[in-house]
Design a protein around this motif. Structure first.
Motif, PDB file in Angstrom:
ATOM      1  N   THR A 293      -3.419   3.250  -3.394  1.00 49.30           N
ATOM      2  CA  THR A 293      -2.871   4.456  -2.768  1.00 49.30           C
ATOM      3  C   THR A 293      -3.940   5.198  -1.980  1.00 49.30           C
ATOM      4  O   THR A 293      -5.059   5.384  -2.455  1.00 49.30           O
ATOM      5  CB  THR A 293      -2.284   5.401  -3.835  1.00 49.30           C
TER       6      THR A 293
ATOM      7  N   ARG B 190       0.851  -1.198   0.000  1.00 50.22           N
ATOM      8  CA  ARG B 190       0.000   0.000   0.000  1.00 50.22           C
ATOM      9  C   ARG B 190       0.881   1.241   0.000  1.00 50.22           C
ATOM     10  O   ARG B 190       1.960   1.270   0.608  1.00 50.22           O
ATOM     11  CB  ARG B 190      -0.919   0.034   1.224  1.00 50.22           C
ATOM     12  N   ILE B 191       0.420   2.265  -0.696  1.00 50.12           N
ATOM     13  CA  ILE B 191       1.102   3.558  -0.746  1.00 50.12           C
ATOM     14  C   ILE B 191       0.251   4.578  -0.010  1.00 50.12           C
ATOM     15  O   ILE B 191      -0.974   4.607  -0.160  1.00 50.12           O
ATOM     16  CB  ILE B 191       1.320   4.014  -2.201  1.00 50.12           C
TER      17      ILE B 191
ATOM     18  N   THR C 280       0.157   8.804   0.730  1.00 51.55           N
ATOM     19  CA  THR C 280       0.742  10.113   0.455  1.00 51.55           C
ATOM     20  C   THR C 280      -0.174  11.192   1.013  1.00 51.55           C
ATOM     21  O   THR C 280      -1.198  10.888   1.635  1.00 51.55           O
ATOM     22  CB  THR C 280       1.003  10.309  -1.057  1.00 51.55           C
TER      23      THR C 280
ATOM     24  N   ASP D  32       1.457   3.482  -8.194  1.00 46.20           N
ATOM     25  CA  ASP D  32       0.192   2.793  -7.940  1.00 46.20           C
ATOM     26  C   ASP D  32      -0.068   1.721  -9.009  1.00 46.20           C
ATOM     27  O   ASP D  32      -0.496   0.606  -8.693  1.00 46.20           O
ATOM     28  CB  ASP D  32      -0.950   3.816  -7.935  1.00 46.20           C
TER      29      ASP D  32
ATOM     30  N   VAL E   8       3.834   8.987  -7.941  1.00 45.78           N
ATOM     31  CA  VAL E   8       2.991   8.150  -7.086  1.00 45.78           C
ATOM     32  C   VAL E   8       1.915   7.451  -7.923  1.00 45.78           C
ATOM     33  O   VAL E   8       1.593   6.280  -7.692  1.00 45.78           O
ATOM     34  CB  VAL E   8       2.357   8.983  -5.947  1.00 45.78           C
TER      35      VAL E   8
END
Length: 285
Positions: free
Chosen positions: A23, A5-6, A8, A138, A134
């Protein structure tokens, strides 16, 4: 749920309609004339630009706290996620990066045997300058790319990431203290518009052009001097008409349309104002 998992923050300026499968974007809290809002939730970018017209004070942005990061880390850990990649706004301009570090440390203090890797990356950038990588990351998660390869890609993407910003009004830069009142007064009297380079957290005025009509040509000319790649760039704006003008001019002068055209969010527009345009690109090494 995917094993990677991202996370931000909303200063990444990834368009709200973008479909991100792996994300999560944590919204910054913003105080405007005593009232608190959450970016991407309580107003659109266009609504924020209108708010800027009438606000008496520069909006204050609160960083993503250690507690918020900690809650998300705990949540994903319990869901069986094995790798968390946290990408933050430039660490020298926000406490968000340090908050993520503290959240990671606290998590492992409380869960010393946890089988999870947490990667925290300071983008050293603003806006879609780190938002676009990003978005690519993803997709990499979705395609089954290894977490370390994704981390390496992100770090490499941020290595030479730069933003050129031109503003049509000095009002907000004066209010935020980015330029002195004396310089602002002289600039307004002479009709000077600054072209600003944002590079690894450092902001510098590269040149000043005179008159609104010279802003976009001056911005593109500066971009040509700094980058040898005229195909992989993104444009950003707060004023839609200027954004359309920049898009057409870039396509004509550079021989290729931008990869994306996005609205600048609160992190940049609160300081630069609601009448500015920018080009995001990879600078020469």
């Amino acid at each position: 749920m995917n094993k990677i998992r991202i996370i931000t923050d909303s200063a990444c300026d990834i368009p709200v309609k973008t479909k991100l499968k792996n994300t999560e974007i944590l919204g910054f809290y913003i105080t405007i004339d005593g009232k608190s809002y959450e970016e991407r939730k309580d107003f659109t970018n266009k609504e924020f630009y209108r708010i800027l017209e009438d606000c008496t004070e520069i909006p204050a942005t609160a960083h993503i706290t250690m507690m918020r990061f900690g809650e998300r880390i705990e949540y994903y850990y319990k869901k069986g996620v094995e790798e968390i990649i946290i990408v933050t706004i430039n660490g020298s301009g926000s406490a968000t990066y340090n908050a993520a570090i503290m959240a990671k440390d606290m998590f492992f203090e409380e869960n010393p045997d946890a089988k999870i890797h947490i990667h925290i990356i300071d983008s050293q950038c603003y806006s879609i300058g780190y938002g676009y990588p990003v978005m690519v990351a993803d997709e990499m998660v979705e395609n089954g790319v290894d977490a370390q390869e994704i981390v390496d890609f992100l770090i490499d993407s941020f290595e030479n990431r730069q933003i050129l910003l031109a503003t049509y009004s000095l009002r907000f830069m004066k209010k935020s203290g980015r330029i002195s009142r004396r310089a602002s007064f002289a600039g307004e009297m002479l009709g000077l518009k600054p072209i600003i380079l944002m590079d690894h957290g450092k902001t510098s005025v590269l040149k000043k052009v005179r008159g609104d009509k010279i802003v976009i040509p001056g911005l593109i000319d500066t971009f040509k001097q700094l980058s040898g790649d005229y195909k992989n760039y993104i444009i950003a704006y707060t004023d839609e008409e200027y954004g359309k003008e920049l898009y057409s001019a870039c396509k004509k002068e550079l021989g290729a349309a931008p990869l994306m055209s996005v609205e600048l969010g609160c992190a940049v527009s609160a300081n630069a104002g609601n009448h500015c345009v920018g080009i995001v690109f990879t600078g020469k090494k």
